[in-house]
Design a protein around this motif. Structure first.
Motif, PDB file in Angstrom:
ATOM      1  N   THR A 272       0.838  -1.193   0.000  1.00  0.00           N
ATOM      2  CA  THR A 272       0.000   0.000   0.000  1.00  0.00           C
ATOM      3  C   THR A 272       0.876   1.247   0.000  1.00  0.00           C
TER       4      THR A 272
ATOM      5  N   HIS B 290       3.499   3.896  20.503  1.00  0.00           N
ATOM      6  CA  HIS B 290       2.282   3.312  21.055  1.00  0.00           C
ATOM      7  C   HIS B 290       1.761   4.130  22.227  1.00  0.00           C
TER       8      HIS B 290
ATOM      9  N   ASN C  52      -0.307  -2.455  16.393  1.00  0.00           N
ATOM     10  CA  ASN C  52       0.879  -3.257  16.092  1.00  0.00           C
ATOM     11  C   ASN C  52       0.718  -3.868  14.709  1.00  0.00           C
ATOM     12  N   MET C  53       1.815  -4.024  14.028  1.00  0.00           N
ATOM     13  CA  MET C  53       1.830  -4.709  12.731  1.00  0.00           C
ATOM     14  C   MET C  53       1.084  -3.947  11.631  1.00  0.00           C
ATOM     15  N   SER C  54       0.814  -2.681  11.846  1.00  0.00           N
ATOM     16  CA  SER C  54       0.007  -1.982  10.852  1.00  0.00           C
ATOM     17  C   SER C  54       0.872  -1.327   9.790  1.00  0.00           C
ATOM     18  N   GLY C  55       2.135  -1.105  10.076  1.00  0.00           N
ATOM     19  CA  GLY C  55       2.996  -0.502   9.057  1.00  0.00           C
ATOM     20  C   GLY C  55       3.632   0.805   9.481  1.00  0.00           C
ATOM     21  N   LYS C  56       3.668   1.086  10.783  1.00  0.00           N
ATOM     22  CA  LYS C  56       4.266   2.342  11.252  1.00  0.00           C
ATOM     23  C   LYS C  56       5.759   2.385  10.954  1.00  0.00           C
ATOM     24  N   SER C  57       6.425   1.343  11.416  1.00  0.00           N
ATOM     25  CA  SER C  57       7.890   1.329  11.224  1.00  0.00           C
ATOM     26  C   SER C  57       8.228   1.361   9.743  1.00  0.00           C
ATOM     27  N   THR C  58       7.454   0.632   8.973  1.00  0.00           N
ATOM     28  CA  THR C  58       7.705   0.574   7.534  1.00  0.00           C
ATOM     29  C   THR C  58       7.629   1.974   6.924  1.00  0.00           C
TER      30      THR C  58
ATOM     31  N   HIS D  79      -2.861  -0.667   6.219  1.00  0.00           N
ATOM     32  CA  HIS D  79      -1.539  -0.080   5.961  1.00  0.00           C
ATOM     33  C   HIS D  79      -1.622   1.310   5.367  1.00  0.00           C
TER      34      HIS D  79
HETATM   35  N1  LIG Z   1       2.290  -0.132   3.210  1.00  0.00           N
HETATM   36  C1  LIG Z   1       2.227  -1.466   3.382  1.00  0.00           C
HETATM   37  N2  LIG Z   1       1.651  -2.258   2.465  1.00  0.00           N
HETATM   38  C2  LIG Z   1       1.600  -3.602   2.657  1.00  0.00           C
HETATM   39  N3  LIG Z   1       2.102  -4.225   3.707  1.00  0.00           N
HETATM   40  C3  LIG Z   1       2.704  -3.495   4.654  1.00  0.00           C
HETATM   41  C4  LIG Z   1       2.800  -2.087   4.551  1.00  0.00           C
HETATM   42  N4  LIG Z   1       3.430  -1.615   5.633  1.00  0.00           N
HETATM   43  C5  LIG Z   1       3.718  -2.683   6.406  1.00  0.00           C
HETATM   44  N5  LIG Z   1       3.280  -3.832   5.828  1.00  0.00           N
HETATM   45  C6  LIG Z   1       3.394  -5.177   6.373  1.00  0.00           C
HETATM   46  O1  LIG Z   1       3.157  -5.137   7.765  1.00  0.00           O
HETATM   47  C7  LIG Z   1       4.275  -5.648   8.477  1.00  0.00           C
HETATM   48  C8  LIG Z   1       4.460  -4.906   9.777  1.00  0.00           C
HETATM   49  O2  LIG Z   1       4.804  -3.584   9.526  1.00  0.00           O
HETATM   50  P1  LIG Z   1       5.531  -2.686  10.603  1.00  0.00           P
HETATM   51  O3  LIG Z   1       6.657  -3.443  11.189  1.00  0.00           O
HETATM   52  O4  LIG Z   1       5.844  -1.445   9.903  1.00  0.00           O
HETATM   53  O5  LIG Z   1       4.394  -2.510  11.682  1.00  0.00           O
HETATM   54  P2  LIG Z   1       4.402  -1.574  12.975  1.00  0.00           P
HETATM   55  O6  LIG Z   1       3.173  -0.777  12.892  1.00  0.00           O
HETATM   56  O7  LIG Z   1       5.664  -0.859  13.126  1.00  0.00           O
HETATM   57  O8  LIG Z   1       4.219  -2.678  14.111  1.00  0.00           O
HETATM   58  P3  LIG Z   1       4.720  -2.588  15.655  1.00  0.00           P
HETATM   59  O9  LIG Z   1       3.853  -1.578  16.318  1.00  0.00           O
HETATM   60  O10 LIG Z   1       4.455  -3.958  16.165  1.00  0.00           O
HETATM   61  O11 LIG Z   1       6.156  -2.213  15.640  1.00  0.00           O
HETATM   62  C9  LIG Z   1       5.422  -5.499   7.515  1.00  0.00           C
HETATM   63  O12 LIG Z   1       6.410  -6.437   7.767  1.00  0.00           O
HETATM   64  C10 LIG Z   1       4.771  -5.717   6.183  1.00  0.00           C
HETATM   65  O13 LIG Z   1       4.692  -7.087   5.907  1.00  0.00           O
END
Ligand SMILES: Nc1ncnc2c1ncn2[C@@H]1O[C@H](COP(=O)(O)OP(=O)(O)OP(=O)(O)O)[C@@H](O)[C@H]1O
Ligand SMILES: [Mg+2]
Length: 899
Positions: free
Chosen positions: A633, A766, A652-658, A798
């Motif tokens: 996305t 968080h 969590n796991m939503s894509g913040k770090s990404t 995401h």
């Molecule tokens: N824009 C995106 N489109 C599709 N998939 C994504 C996207 N961003 C993240 N992801 C998927 O989601 C996974 C988790 O993303 P990320 O590590 O960024 O989450 P986070 O919000 O930082 O989680 P946490 O709060 O647990 O650290 C990634 O490994 C990837 O597979």
């Protein structure tokens, strides 16, 4: 009484007390005494012993000469250094008993030249560091490519820590295989705890000590006068002005010390170091070690390889030179807009026309390592196959030059920044002029399919040397005679199984089985008796043999001479060859980045100087490649002077770090002159990227998780400027919730309010409380990641949207991760309780109200104790206090608060 050999060995060994001495004896390199014990253990070879005169025997371990590379690799990897002593000639000089031997080369981690021990697409640097007061000099060299550069750093005042930090940063970029430093009592001993102690005693800071293979080198070598003299002599120069370091004493000291070390290990054989480049670390974007690691620029966080790293995605280069250049660029993004644009122009040139690009890349494919081959010729260690490589590469150079020429009218900036004069980032001589003369020489001189080494004849092509051809011709009859002997003698004697053979001891012989011994003619002379056979010679055979063997010896000698002449001619053309190699590297990198852009739909970023980062539909270059099947996305990002700090919340796991990393990676890609994964991107040049990624363990460094986090955060707050980009991922996570939240809050405030700071900041967290900051501070904005709830389950979209998030969905992720069902169910119950009691949930009380720090984490806490904790004793009159005490006592007696 010791043997002459032993004396010779001991004399050599005395010069290299701390180094493993490999002593050539015929077909082996032998080691003795303690060296032998080490070699036996490290290389897995047998430890024996050898008489050395009288009754004495000493330990001995040997390795075959032809397999030396592998053994050297193991010794180096085990932390040793190796000196290689070769025989000079094959006969002892008149009046001597043994062949003389000299140490030809000392092999250390930073001075390897064996192709098998080097990574193709990576430089192998040896570096030197001199620290003096508020200044430091740092030089580095790669003897396989001829790169030699130095820099000087200075900090105001006497902030030793700051100086060390900057040195560590630059070392992090170079990742040298070996690091020299001035030592009072130098020893080239094996790596180990003793060495670390020594480094400490010599004043090398601990941050540097542990990370590198250290070589303490005599301090006087680094004294300015000595260092300067060494440089001047090596470059035959009268002053260092043209190298740009005349007024930088620390740069001179580091470079001069390093040069002397290389002279010592390479036995003065350093013609490949033709120039010294002085650079300033201020020309490049600063990336500290943590940031390089966190952004996974050249190595993934798991496993140290390029796979899963940014380099892994964008490295579509086809030559080792190109691969090395791309890696260097990735580690040194530019700051100068014009230089960035020039590189982008070059990428664009190859990107717009797929056919043109394919044409170039076809020619680059398999072209090989022209740079390292050339340097091996200069060093006089090139093997025949290296020359074949150069020969083939020169053919390609001609074709590529023609191709580039045919476009030259359209492509003023075709070759990137290399052609722009006066660019600090520009590389030295750069020129793609073909070298037909050299190509012709190599075609004429070297055989089509030469043997691997000069130990066998056949390296020189027939027709190249009349003298050589003459010897071949003269012995042709003798060869034919010997070749025909077997069948002739079988016929004459009637012995069907008669064989003609050759060995080193007896030369040519005729072998007849015992069964046929009676049939042997009278002119056969018996030489050797085997179990089942007899070996004979004849006077005639010996005559022809002498002819052939003498000729063979002469051929080998002559071929050796001719070969060295050819090497000399190649070496004489080295400057032109290296210039061509650099040009190829530039072309390779531009075309590779164009290929990446085309393959992965990258666009050309607009480079600006306005402090704005505005990305439309940006993607994470690595994550988008790793997602299998699922689409990535894309997300926008906008950082302006008005809205410079983003607080990002979301499950969590939503894509913040990404997302926050992708903004950093896109900015960095733009500044190395690459296209970027987005629909459009406007990048205001950034002077540094900092990252602080929560909770990474560095137990190995002897610091706790939280300590590391705070040290890195402090570093950011001290060094960020208004042009920096800060990536903060959950800082504060490593400690208790309230401490962490309080620190995070204060950090954001500081960045926002500091008059010179207000760096562009992306903060993923968080701590929902932090979203209150947007209401209090004008330049802070909230973003969150959208989710869709479908009944009981949650779908991550995401998608980054304006506004704060309301929930974390941590329990949901816990279920996805496969936590046992009872744990998940119980967690849901607790969460519901907490939310009901107001201790958790969408919006907790804001900071600033004392409530925040008083909230019990678990409502199960004794209410009396809870009340006591919040009691403001100072505000109570003595009477009220007494009443309160009485009330609490009554309540506790009534059983309230009992578990
Ligand atoms: N824009 C995106 N489109 C599709 N998939 C994504 C996207 N961003 C993240 N992801 C998927 O989601 C996974 C988790 O993303 P990320 O590590 O960024 O989450 P986070 O919000 O930082 O989680 P946490 O709060 O647990 O650290 C990634 O490994 C990837 O597979
Ligand atoms: Mg994360």
């Amino acid at each position: 009484m010791t043997t002459p050999m032993r004396s010779q060995y001991l004399a050599l060994k005395k010069q290299y007390p701390d180094i493993i001495l490999l002593f050539r004896l015929g077909d082996f390199y032998e080691t003795f005494d303690d060296d032998a014990k080490i070699v036996a253990a490290v290389c897995d070879v047998v430890l024996t012993s050898r008489p050395v005169g009288g009754d004495e025997r000493v330990p001995l371990a040997g390795v075959p000469y032809h397999a030396i590379d592998g053994y050297v690799a193991r010794l180096i990897a085990a932390g040793h250094k190796v000196a290689i002593a070769e025989q000079i000639g094959t006969e002892p000089p008149k009046g001597e008993k043994i062949v003389p031997r000299v140490v030809r080369r000392v092999v250390t981690p930073g001075t390897l030249v064996e192709p098998g021990l080097l990574a193709d697409k990576q430089n192998n640097y040896v570096a030197s560091l001199v620290l003096d007061g508020n200044r430091a000099g740092l030089a580095h060299a790669d003897i396989t490519t001829g790169e030699f550069a130095t820099t000087e750093m200075q900090v105001s005042g006497t902030d030793g820590q700051e100086l060390v930090r900057r040195a560590v940063e630059e070392l992090g970029r170079l990742a040298p295989a070996e690091l020299l430093y001035p030592a009072k009592d130098p020893r080239w001993s094996a790596r180990g705890p003793a060495q670390d102690d020594q480094a400490r005693a010599d004043g090398l800071p601990p941050q540097i000590g542990q990370a590198y293979h250290l070589t303490p080198y005599a301090a006087w070598r680094f004294e300015e006068a000595t260092a300067r003299a060494a440089l001047l002599e090596h470059f035959h120069a009268a002053s260092l002005q043209s190298f740009g370091c005349d007024d930088s004493p620390l740069a001179v000291r580091a470079a001069g010390g390093l040069l002397q070390y290389l002279q010592e290990t390479q036995k003065d054989n350093l013609p490949q170091l033709v120039s010294l480049r002085t650079y300033s670390t201020g020309e490049f974007m600063v990336l500290d070690e943590a940031t390089r690691r966190n952004l996974e620029l050249t190595a993934g966080l798991r496993g140290g390889t390029a796979q899963g790293s940014l380099l892994g995605v964008i490295d579509m280069t086809l030559t080792p030179m190109g691969g090395r250049l791309l890696r260097q660029r990735l580690n040194q993004p530019l700051l100068d807009m014009a230089a960035i644009e020039a590189r982008l122009d070059a990428v664009a040139f190859w990107q717009v026309d797929a056919l043109r690009r394919a044409e170039l890349r076809e020619l680059l494919r398999g072209l090989g390592d022209l740079e390292r081959w050339t340097n091996r010729c200069v060093q006089g260690i090139a093997l025949p196959r290296d020359l074949l490589g150069i020969r083939a590469a020169l053919g390609r150079v001609e074709q590529i030059a023609a191709l580039v020429d045919s476009y030259s009218s359209q492509a003023a900036g075709l070759l990137g920044d290399a052609l722009q004069p006066g660019r600090a980032a520009a590389r030295p001589a750069f020129d793609l002029t073909p070298l037909p003369d050299l190509a012709q020489l190599l075609a004429d001189a070297i055989a089509e399919d030469p043997p691997a080494t000069l130990a066998s004849s056949g390296v020189i092509r027939a027709g190249y040397s009349q003298q050589l051809d003459g010897i071949h011709l003269a012995t042709r009859d003798a060869r034919t005679w010997i070749a025909g002997l077997e069948s002739a003698e079988r016929q004459r004697t009637g012995i069907k199984s008669l064989k003609v053979g050759y060995n080193k001891v007896f030369g040519y012989y005729i072998e007849v089985s015992q069964a046929n011994a009676a049939l042997v003619p009278a002119d056969y002379i018996r030489k050797q008796t085997l179990v089942n056979a007899e070996r004979y010679i004849t006077p005639e055979l010996k005559e022809y043999e002498a002819l052939v063997l003498n000729a063979e010896e002469r051929i080998l000698e002559l071929e050796g001479q001719l070969y060295r002449q050819v090497l000399g001619q190649v070496a004489a053309a080295a400057a032109r060859l290296l210039a061509a190699a650099r040009a190829l590297a530039e072309l390779d990198v531009s075309a590779a980045l164009a290929e990446v852009a085309a393959a992965h739909r990258y666009v050309r970023p607009a480079i600006a100087d306005d402090g704005v980062i505005d990305i439309k539909d940006g993607r994470h270059p690595v994550v988008e490649r790793l997602l299998q099947g699922e689409p990535f996305t894309p997300n926008d990002a906008a950082l302006t002077p008005e809205e410079s700090i983003v607080v990002l919340t979301g499950p969590n796991m939503s894509g913040k770090s990404t997302w926050i990393r992708q903004v950093a990676l896109i900015t960095l890609l733009a500044q190395i002159g690459s296209f970027v994964p987005a629909r459009a991107a406007h990048i205001g040049v950034v002077d540094r990227i900092f990252t602080r990624i929560g909770a990474s363990d560095e137990i190995a460094r002897g610091q706790s998780t939280f300590m590391v986090e705070m040290v890195e955060t402090a570093n950011i707050l001290h060094h960020a400027t208004s042009r920096s980009l800060l990536i903060l991922d959950e800082i504060g996570r490593g400690t208790s919730t309230y401490d962490g939240l309080a620190i995070a809050w204060a950090v954001v405030e500081y960045i926002h309010n500091h008059p010179e700071l207000r760096a562009k900041t992306l903060f993923a967290t968080h701590y929902h409380e932090l979203t209150d900051l947007a209401e209090r501070l004008p330049h802070v904005v909230n973003y969150s990641v959208a989710v869709a709830e479908q009944g009981d389950s949650v779908v991550f979209l995401h998608k980054i949207v304006p506004g704060a998030a309301d929930r974390s969905y941590g329990v949901h992720v816990a279920r996805l991760a496969g936590l046992p069902r009872p744990v998940v169910t119980r967690a849901q119950e607790i969460l519901a309780d907490l939310e009901a009691s107001g201790a958790a949930g969408p919006r907790r009380s804001g900071i600033g109200q004392p409530m925040l720090f008083q909230l019990p984490l678990f409502s199960a806490e004794d209410p009396i104790i809870a009340e006591l904790k919040v009691l403001d004793v100072n505000a109570l009159s003595p009477l009220a206090a007494l009443n309160k005490l009485y009330e609490l006592q009554q309540r506790s007696r009534a059983g309230e608060g009992e578990p």
